[in-house]
Scaffold this motif. Structure first.
Motif: not given
Length: 87
Positions: A2-11, A15-22, A27-29
């Motif tokens: 499940d990729l949507i509505c998850r916090f996203v990390h880098k290094d 860095i943001g939150e996942s909101i859609d697959i496109f 797609i990260i906000k």
């Protein structure tokens, strides 16, 4: 996965939150901006998603394309079909 509505990390930092697959991208906000990271660069790590290096220019372009596609105005006819504007 499940990729949507998850916090996203880098290094190691959020860095943001996942909101859609496109169009093959996540797609990260992030701070009011939207960008699309190729799904191949996304890994699940417990509660979070972690992204590896990606082409930042391309990601911004994908984010802008997503905004254009998802922000199309709705016509009055479409609203009425869903019961809005009717008494």
């Amino acid at each position: 996965m499940d990729l949507i509505c998850r916090f996203v990390h880098k290094d190691g930092r959020e860095i943001g939150e996942s909101i859609d697959i496109f169009d093959g991208h996540l797609i990260i906000k992030s701070s009011g901006n939207f960008f699309g990271v190729p799904l191949e660069a996304v890994k699940e790590d417990g509660e979070f998603l972690v992204i590896s290096d990606f082409d930042e220019k391309r990601a911004k372009d994908v984010g802008e394309k997503w905004i254009e596609e998802k922000s199309k105005p709705v016509s009055l006819e479409e609203l009425e079909r869903y019961g809005f504007g009717q008494e």
